[in-house]
Design an enzyme around this catalytic site. Sequence first.
Site, short mmCIF file in Angstrom:
data_model
loop_
_atom_site.label_atom_id
_atom_site.label_comp_id
_atom_site.label_asym_id
_atom_site.label_seq_id
_atom_site.Cartn_x
_atom_site.Cartn_y
_atom_site.Cartn_z
N SER A 8 0.80 -1.22 0.00
CA SER A 8 0.00 0.00 0.00
C SER A 8 0.84 1.27 0.00
O SER A 8 1.95 1.31 0.54
CB SER A 8 -0.94 0.02 1.21
N GLY A 48 1.40 4.25 4.24
CA GLY A 48 1.26 3.05 3.43
C GLY A 48 2.44 2.13 3.71
O GLY A 48 3.59 2.58 3.71
N ASN A 195 3.17 -9.54 13.36
CA ASN A 195 3.29 -9.20 14.77
C ASN A 195 2.68 -10.34 15.58
O ASN A 195 2.24 -11.35 15.01
CB ASN A 195 2.66 -7.84 15.10
N GLY A 225 6.55 -5.94 19.96
CA GLY A 225 6.47 -4.65 20.61
C GLY A 225 7.65 -4.41 21.53
O GLY A 225 8.80 -4.60 21.14
N GLY A 228 10.50 -6.98 21.88
CA GLY A 228 11.49 -7.24 20.84
C GLY A 228 10.96 -8.07 19.70
O GLY A 228 9.84 -7.86 19.23
N GLY A 256 6.73 -0.95 13.00
CA GLY A 256 6.89 -2.26 12.39
C GLY A 256 7.46 -2.17 10.98
O GLY A 256 8.28 -3.00 10.57
N ASP A 257 7.03 -1.15 10.23
CA ASP A 257 7.57 -0.96 8.88
C ASP A 257 9.05 -0.61 8.94
O ASP A 257 9.84 -1.06 8.10
CB ASP A 257 6.80 0.15 8.16
#
Length: 327
Positions: A8, A48, A195, A225, A228, A256-257
């Site tokens: 995205s 995105g 995750n 998170g 780790g 996360g990205d």
Amino acid sequence: MRIAVTGSIATDHLMVFPGRFAEQLIKEQLERVSLSFLADRLDVRRGGVAANIAFGLGLLGLDPVLVGAAGMDFAEYGSWLRDNGVDTSAVRVSKRLHTARFVCTTDEDQNQIATFYAGAMAEAVLIDLAEVAEGAGRPAVVLVGADDPAAMLRHTATAHRLGVPVAADPSQQLARLDREQARRLVDKATWLFTNEYEAALLLDRTGWSEDELLGRIGTWIVTLGAEGVSLARAGAPRLRVPAVPTERIADPTGAGDAFRAGFLAGLAWQWPHEQSARFGCALATTVLESVGTQEYKLLASDLIARIGDTYGDEAARTVEPRLAGMP
């Protein structure tokens, strides 16, 4: 090693609710929720998942190819990405739809409620990854991130047909996938990103046990998170990499990205998985300390110090040569 990042491209509308979502939910009324949260801050940012990951790779000098669909309002965003080292030649620009929108509200416990409007992302299925490989050069890795589900399936199949290793990252789209689609997206992936919540959802969607899934892929990377990252391979002990700590979280969106960008950069530099995960954790914490997913700056001295403080001096020394060209 060149990386193609599919997924995205969006504009983020990020709001902050000065309270706790949990305190507004009534257990007996969860089937008929009608709530309005009064936010006290709004930030409009570029986002995105594919654009965020490509941005991080671009800052690290890896010349990533962004593969996705954007809207007729993409001109300024595209210029921004190119200025930060991203190849946008494979972005399909719609003539009739706007770029996707991500609307997210975060409470004081860092819980989030989000809505995603696809917009031009619906045209991502029209992109042929084989044509991208011909025009921009054959990538060494294709990350298949959250996108129009049909596009995700097409890109996965094309990458496998071309013999290009796949990093599967279905993330937010898992909720939309049926069993066959979920299986096709992750089967034979060299790397799989989720995750902790998505890990459980993926097992439910595929109907596979953890051992069955690990038998079909290479390495499963699960972000945890503040705890780790976990890395798992079939027949090998699970590896845990602690997070890089911080006391000033500004916004969790995009962390996360950033981890994925750091991990993929490590792969491009032929680092071991543990070293790549440590670097990804350092980038993730950098993003946590800024509002927005592409508003952060990378400084070699800061990244080296974070890694040294968390993982030791030897870990810092191993990354230093690769960061020598950064400010």
